[in-house]
Design an enzyme around this catalytic site. Structure first.
Site, short mmCIF file in Angstrom:
data_model
loop_
_atom_site.label_atom_id
_atom_site.label_comp_id
_atom_site.label_asym_id
_atom_site.label_seq_id
_atom_site.Cartn_x
_atom_site.Cartn_y
_atom_site.Cartn_z
N HIS A 47 -24.31 4.44 83.73
CA HIS A 47 -25.02 4.66 85.01
C HIS A 47 -24.04 4.80 86.16
O HIS A 47 -23.88 3.88 86.94
CB HIS A 47 -25.96 3.48 85.28
N ILE A 53 -22.96 3.74 89.74
CA ILE A 53 -23.91 3.33 90.78
C ILE A 53 -24.68 2.12 90.24
O ILE A 53 -25.16 2.13 89.09
CB ILE A 53 -24.90 4.48 91.11
N GLY A 56 -30.92 0.31 90.67
CA GLY A 56 -31.89 -0.33 91.55
C GLY A 56 -32.67 -1.44 90.87
O GLY A 56 -32.99 -2.45 91.49
N VAL A 57 -32.97 -1.25 89.60
CA VAL A 57 -33.72 -2.29 88.89
C VAL A 57 -32.91 -3.57 88.77
O VAL A 57 -33.47 -4.67 88.76
CB VAL A 57 -34.22 -1.82 87.50
N GLU A 61 -33.68 -7.19 90.17
CA GLU A 61 -33.56 -8.38 89.33
C GLU A 61 -32.74 -9.45 90.03
O GLU A 61 -33.07 -10.64 89.97
CB GLU A 61 -32.94 -8.02 87.97
#
Length: 138
Positions: A47, A53, A56-57, A61
């Site tokens: 990623h 990067i 976002g998840v 979290e």
């Protein structure tokens, strides 16, 4: 709060522990925590290769785990597990390693076994994500 104390309050462990330091819970409702990231973290390999990067998840979290520290501290020795039940997070900036992400959470409402939080993540005093989430007690 060091990683040892965090692990006493959260059930998460590496590689899914998204908080590596935290302040003390203020008024039983607010906390700041953080995660230092670098390119060696396993999820950056995919990623994205050559252009890492922070997903976002995983920021979400981290915000949920930070919120969980508040609940863990309120429960003391009474071990409970809390699940992320819902979230409404707006992402405003991309996070790239190396960086230190600061997570802030404030408990705003309790109803039944649900706990609502206002949350914000920042890097270098710039907001990268902001919103609300709900944790549900197991």
């Amino acid at each position: 709060m060091e990683i040892i104390q965090i692990k006493q309050l959260l059930p998460h462990r590496e590689p899914f522990l998204m908080v590596d330091s935290a302040g003390e819970v203020e008024d039983g409702r607010r906390i700041k925590a953080s995660l230092s990231i670098d390119e060696t973290m396993p999820f950056f390999a995919g990623h994205f290769p050559g252009d890492p990067i922070m997903p976002g998840v995983l920021i979400t979290e981290g915000l949920a785990q930070t919120s969980g520290i508040i609940l863990g501290a309120k429960r003391g020795k009474e071990k409970r597990i809390f699940y992320l039940a819902s979230s409404s997070i707006k992402f405003t900036r991309v996070v790239r390693p190396p960086a230190k992400i600061v997570f802030e959470a404030e408990l705003t409402r309790e109803f039944g076994g649900l706990f609502q939080f206002n949350v914000e993540a920042s890097v270098g005093f710039k907001t990268v994500a902001k919103g609300s989430l709900v944790l549900a007690e197991k």
